[in-house]
Write a protein that holds these residues in place. Structure first.
Motif, PDB file in Angstrom:
ATOM      1  N   GLY A 137      -3.764  -1.201 -16.376  1.00  0.00           N
ATOM      2  CA  GLY A 137      -4.122  -0.310 -17.488  1.00  0.00           C
ATOM      3  C   GLY A 137      -2.893   0.240 -18.175  1.00  0.00           C
ATOM      4  N   GLU A 193       5.933   4.735 -13.119  1.00  0.00           N
ATOM      5  CA  GLU A 193       5.340   3.964 -12.014  1.00  0.00           C
ATOM      6  C   GLU A 193       6.023   4.416 -10.725  1.00  0.00           C
ATOM      7  OE1 GLU A 193       2.824   1.717 -11.219  1.00  0.00           O
ATOM      8  OE2 GLU A 193       3.729   2.101  -9.262  1.00  0.00           O
ATOM      9  N   SER A 207      -3.472   6.061 -15.693  1.00  0.00           N
ATOM     10  CA  SER A 207      -3.971   4.782 -15.182  1.00  0.00           C
ATOM     11  C   SER A 207      -3.423   4.579 -13.764  1.00  0.00           C
ATOM     12  CB  SER A 207      -3.555   3.636 -16.111  1.00  0.00           C
ATOM     13  OG  SER A 207      -4.228   2.457 -15.729  1.00  0.00           O
ATOM     14  N   ASP A 261      -9.171   1.762 -12.612  1.00  0.00           N
ATOM     15  CA  ASP A 261      -9.878   2.007 -11.347  1.00  0.00           C
ATOM     16  C   ASP A 261     -10.102   3.492 -11.065  1.00  0.00           C
ATOM     17  OD1 ASP A 261      -9.671  -0.694 -11.077  1.00  0.00           O
ATOM     18  OD2 ASP A 261      -8.437  -0.676  -9.271  1.00  0.00           O
ATOM     19  N   ALA A 279      -9.675  -5.906 -13.269  1.00  0.00           N
ATOM     20  CA  ALA A 279      -8.530  -5.883 -14.172  1.00  0.00           C
ATOM     21  C   ALA A 279      -8.945  -5.957 -15.644  1.00  0.00           C
ATOM     22  CB  ALA A 279      -7.605  -7.043 -13.832  1.00  0.00           C
TER      23      ALA A 279
HETATM   24  P1  FAD Z   1      -3.346  -0.513 -11.039  1.00  0.00           P
HETATM   25  O1  FAD Z   1      -3.203  -1.817 -11.720  1.00  0.00           O
HETATM   26  O2  FAD Z   1      -3.509  -0.522  -9.565  1.00  0.00           O
HETATM   27  O3  FAD Z   1      -2.103   0.369 -11.420  1.00  0.00           O
HETATM   28  C1  FAD Z   1      -1.987   1.684 -10.987  1.00  0.00           C
HETATM   29  C2  FAD Z   1      -0.528   1.993 -10.739  1.00  0.00           C
HETATM   30  O4  FAD Z   1      -0.348   3.393 -10.865  1.00  0.00           O
HETATM   31  C3  FAD Z   1      -0.084   1.654  -9.326  1.00  0.00           C
HETATM   32  O5  FAD Z   1       0.952   0.697  -9.336  1.00  0.00           O
HETATM   33  C4  FAD Z   1       0.367   2.967  -8.743  1.00  0.00           C
HETATM   34  O6  FAD Z   1       1.525   2.863  -7.936  1.00  0.00           O
HETATM   35  C5  FAD Z   1       0.660   3.792  -9.970  1.00  0.00           C
HETATM   36  N1  FAD Z   1       0.518   5.236  -9.756  1.00  0.00           N
HETATM   37  C6  FAD Z   1      -0.497   5.892  -9.151  1.00  0.00           C
HETATM   38  N2  FAD Z   1      -0.294   7.216  -9.176  1.00  0.00           N
HETATM   39  C7  FAD Z   1       0.882   7.398  -9.813  1.00  0.00           C
HETATM   40  C8  FAD Z   1       1.634   8.555 -10.144  1.00  0.00           C
HETATM   41  N3  FAD Z   1       1.203   9.768  -9.839  1.00  0.00           N
HETATM   42  N4  FAD Z   1       2.803   8.387 -10.792  1.00  0.00           N
HETATM   43  C9  FAD Z   1       3.249   7.148 -11.118  1.00  0.00           C
HETATM   44  N5  FAD Z   1       2.574   6.027 -10.816  1.00  0.00           N
HETATM   45  C10 FAD Z   1       1.410   6.157 -10.188  1.00  0.00           C
HETATM   46  N6  FAD Z   1      -9.463  -7.574 -10.497  1.00  0.00           N
HETATM   47  C11 FAD Z   1     -10.022  -8.613 -11.167  1.00  0.00           C
HETATM   48  O7  FAD Z   1     -10.628  -8.397 -12.225  1.00  0.00           O
HETATM   49  N7  FAD Z   1      -9.918  -9.893 -10.698  1.00  0.00           N
HETATM   50  C12 FAD Z   1      -9.245 -10.176  -9.552  1.00  0.00           C
HETATM   51  O8  FAD Z   1      -9.154 -11.348  -9.151  1.00  0.00           O
HETATM   52  C13 FAD Z   1      -8.670  -9.106  -8.824  1.00  0.00           C
HETATM   53  N8  FAD Z   1      -8.013  -9.346  -7.658  1.00  0.00           N
HETATM   54  C14 FAD Z   1      -7.412  -8.299  -7.013  1.00  0.00           C
HETATM   55  C15 FAD Z   1      -6.697  -8.554  -5.840  1.00  0.00           C
HETATM   56  C16 FAD Z   1      -6.073  -7.521  -5.166  1.00  0.00           C
HETATM   57  C17 FAD Z   1      -5.343  -7.807  -3.881  1.00  0.00           C
HETATM   58  C18 FAD Z   1      -6.129  -6.199  -5.693  1.00  0.00           C
HETATM   59  C19 FAD Z   1      -5.424  -5.071  -4.985  1.00  0.00           C
HETATM   60  C20 FAD Z   1      -6.838  -5.934  -6.854  1.00  0.00           C
HETATM   61  C21 FAD Z   1      -7.478  -6.964  -7.521  1.00  0.00           C
HETATM   62  N9  FAD Z   1      -8.216  -6.735  -8.691  1.00  0.00           N
HETATM   63  C22 FAD Z   1      -8.792  -7.783  -9.356  1.00  0.00           C
HETATM   64  C23 FAD Z   1      -8.422  -5.369  -9.212  1.00  0.00           C
HETATM   65  C24 FAD Z   1      -7.445  -5.056 -10.342  1.00  0.00           C
HETATM   66  O9  FAD Z   1      -6.155  -5.354  -9.927  1.00  0.00           O
HETATM   67  C25 FAD Z   1      -7.590  -3.580 -10.684  1.00  0.00           C
HETATM   68  O10 FAD Z   1      -8.914  -3.348 -11.082  1.00  0.00           O
HETATM   69  C26 FAD Z   1      -6.653  -3.185 -11.807  1.00  0.00           C
HETATM   70  O11 FAD Z   1      -5.318  -3.444 -11.466  1.00  0.00           O
HETATM   71  C27 FAD Z   1      -6.819  -1.695 -12.121  1.00  0.00           C
HETATM   72  O12 FAD Z   1      -5.868  -1.297 -13.058  1.00  0.00           O
HETATM   73  P2  FAD Z   1      -5.289   0.183 -13.027  1.00  0.00           P
HETATM   74  O13 FAD Z   1      -4.297   0.269 -14.119  1.00  0.00           O
HETATM   75  O14 FAD Z   1      -6.398   1.148 -12.993  1.00  0.00           O
HETATM   76  O15 FAD Z   1      -4.577   0.311 -11.613  1.00  0.00           O
END
Ligand code: FAD
Length: 566
Positions: A13, A34, A113, A281, A299
């Motif tokens: 995100g 991050e 995010s 998420d 994702a």
């Molecule tokens: P993320 O991409 O997890 O990013 C969040 C980031 O925020 C993290 O790196 C974290 O360290 C950082 N963060 C948190 N709090 C703080 C803070 N206070 N300060 C600074 N940084 C911070 N989805 C699919 O659709 N298809 C797939 O095949 C799939 N496979 C997956 C396989 C695995 C092993 C995993 C773990 C996930 C998978 N997903 C898949 C799910 C998908 O990766 C997530 O839904 C997506 O990444 C969510 O995006 P996000 O930005 O919310 O969180």
């Protein structure tokens, strides 16, 4: 006037929002924090490092802060954790996790995010085993480096969701003895119990020790103890029982959470503070079919929400209309995809919805073509409107294309009649002149119009146990290779001459290999005056897949003389 926009989280995100913000304006200041050492890595590819499909952990990282700065003028700060938000002052406190130094950064707009964290419950004895969870590149690298030199090869994966199954598969491919333990009676909840039996079989066939309906009660030295009393030697344990949204920062800042425990946002992903957005998420989303709030850790939605936020910050209304939840997974040589509602979700949420299902097993391409495979396809639709509600497809070939069509149909409010009429591209190496999706539409339309009735393979065990009249209309040679215990064999090709052998005083349950010949038999018999006729949908092949895993792993009676998986 230029804006200063801060982003918490630098992966799916966060990175998407940052890139889109830059496309909107060259003047805005965009800073992305991050807390981990990497931005913009491929979470979804993490499990594939274990099998070596992704050889180096470094390859999982798609961008770095230098590239973000040079290519997009985005200030990406790794190892920088946002530890608090002061909404009054519109500023965040940031901690450099390497130096522990803290500093303040102000904002005009803030985007959260932060993702979701793996749930690791306090199971007794957890300190006695080598427990891992997988969220980022550091985690997968740690697991990989731990397991590769292990002399013993025993690993348990706890939790049969997407991550658990992918990790189990990749560890198995890497040569480990893998137990996959799931507390519920099935893995992969996007699939119904009848469909998921195919995936259970695939895992079993590939040597994964799949245990369902049994919960981890304790860990002892390098052992996983299950509630059933089973003990599994495990030199490493991967916990993959689910994820919990990262909400600490939002809660501490007084932002509201929704009923699901994730961050509440409006249709433009604004939290209860109009200058703070949240995506991915960490938030809850509106499900367009259940009409309830839900969590969807995928994702695609995270990236689309992020794009929407960047647009909204730049004056464009997004007004998301809710999710339907589409996903796909590879399990060894099979692929499984699903979208929309499934039966278990309808039951769990007790939705006031009348629906029926179609189950068919057509070919994914013309049978003469190399690599032509069967697709196990299940469609859910509303009765009597025919509105498409959901679908699941599992097979060795192209299942995602079919589910993508259904996902589109659901979003556009299509009915089963629309599926019937869809013009989908065709040439023999790609599909069939009437595609899987068209077939599903035909069958559903026929059922809705009452032209025939069906029962499902999940009903067959009861039929056998109650000595119901089951007629197998496959050819004799097929019948001899394996059939339902007690079924009468009257091939469709002989049916008209042997009509006198068919009982007239009881319900008749008719099947063939996949349900198509038996549909023809049912119609013919109806025209000949027979009543109470039911086609067994998805036929003997559907039944074989449905029964196999439980037959192999429990002591129950087997209701077929042999299976047919082709
Ligand atoms: P993320 O991409 O997890 O990013 C969040 C980031 O925020 C993290 O790196 C974290 O360290 C950082 N963060 C948190 N709090 C703080 C803070 N206070 N300060 C600074 N940084 C911070 N989805 C699919 O659709 N298809 C797939 O095949 C799939 N496979 C997956 C396989 C695995 C092993 C995993 C773990 C996930 C998978 N997903 C898949 C799910 C998908 O990766 C997530 O839904 C997506 O990444 C969510 O995006 P996000 O930005 O919310 O969180």
């Amino acid at each position: 006037m230029s804006k200063k926009i801060l982003i918490v989280g630098g992966v799916a995100g966060g990175a998407s929002a940052a890139a889109r913000l830059r496309r909107h304006s060259e003047d805005d200041q965009v800073i992305m924090f991050e807390k981990g050492p990497h931005v913009s890595f491929s979470n979804c590819c993490l499990p594939y490092h274990l099998s070596g499909i992704v050889e180096s952990a470094e390859n999982l990282v798609l961008m770095n802060p230098e590239k973000f700065l040079k290519m997009y003028k985005i200030d990406a700060r790794v190892n920088n954790e946002v530890v608090s938000i002061d909404r009054e002052q519109k500023e965040v406190r940031v901690k450099n996790v390497l130096t522990n130094g803290e500093y303040i950064e102000t904002y005009d707009k803030l985007i959260l995010s932060p993702g979701a964290k793996p749930i690791v419950p306090p199971i007794p004895g957890i300190e006695n085993v080598n427990v891992f969870s997988i969220r980022n590149v550091v985690d997968i690298d740690k697991l990989n480096k731990f397991v590769k030199p292990m002399t013993s090869k025993n690993i348990s994966v706890i939790g049969g969701g997407f991550i658990g199954v992918e990790v189990a598969e990749n560890l198995k491919e890497a040569g480990f003895n893998v137990s996959l333990i799931e507390a519920m009676p099935q893995i992969m909840r996007p699939f119904d119990y009848d469909m998921v039996q195919i995936l259970h079989k695939v895992l079993h066939d590939h040597g994964v020790n799949l245990i369902v309906g049994d919960k981890v009660s304790a860990f002892e030295n390098n052992k996983v103890i299950l509630e059933s009393g089973k003990t599994i030697e495990s030199d490493a344990v991967v916990m993959a029982i689910g994820v919990a949204p990262e909400t600490d920062l939002a809660v501490a800042a007084g932002l509201e959470l929704g009923a699901t425990g994730a961050i509440k946002t409006d249709q433009n992903y604004r939290t209860t503070d109009k200058d703070i957005y949240a995506v991915g998420d960490a938030i809850e989303v509106y499900h367009a079919l259940t009409k309830t709030q839900t969590k969807l850790s995928l994702a695609g939605p995270a990236q689309k929400q992020a794009r929407g936020v960047a647009d909204h910050i730049n004056g464009k209304n997004v007004l998301n209309r809710g999710v339907v939840g589409s996903s796909v997974i590879q399990v060894f040589d099979y692929n499984g995809a699903s979208t929309g509602l499934n039966e278990s979700l309808i039951e769990t949420l007790n939705l006031d919805l009348k629906y029926d299902t179609v189950k068919i097993i057509p070919g994914d391409k013309v049978g003469l073509m190399p690599k032509a495979e069967s697709v196990h396809f299940k469609l859910l639709y509303e009765v009597p409107t025919g509105r498409v509600l959901g679908a699941q497809a599992i097979g060795k070939g192209n299942v995602d294309k079919r589910i993508d069509v259904i996902a589109t149909a659901i979003k556009l409010g299509a009915s089963v009649d629309d599926l019937r009429d869809l013009e989908l591209c065709y040439a023999p190496p790609f599909g069939t002149a009437k595609d899987v999706v068209n077939y599903a539409g035909y069958v559903a339309s026929n059922l809705l119009s009452g032209s025939f009735e069906q029962v499902h393979v999940s009903d067959v065990r009861k039929l056998v146990e109650s000595d119901a009249c089951i007629i197998d209309v496959r050819e004799e040679v097929e019948y001899k290779q394996g059939h339902i215990s007690g079924a009468i064999n009257i091939p469709l090709s002989e049916m008209r001459e042997r009509i006198g052998e068919i009982p007239t005083d009881e319900p008749l349950y008719v099947h063939c290999r996949s349900g198509q010949r038996s549909y023809n038999a049912v119609l013919a018999l109806q025209h000949l005056g027979f009543k109470r006729l039911y086609n067994i949908s998805s036929g003997f092949m559907g039944l074989s897949f449905h029964e196999y895993f439980n037959d192999q792993t429990t002591n129950r009676n087997i209701i077929v003389t042999d299976y047919n998986f082709k």
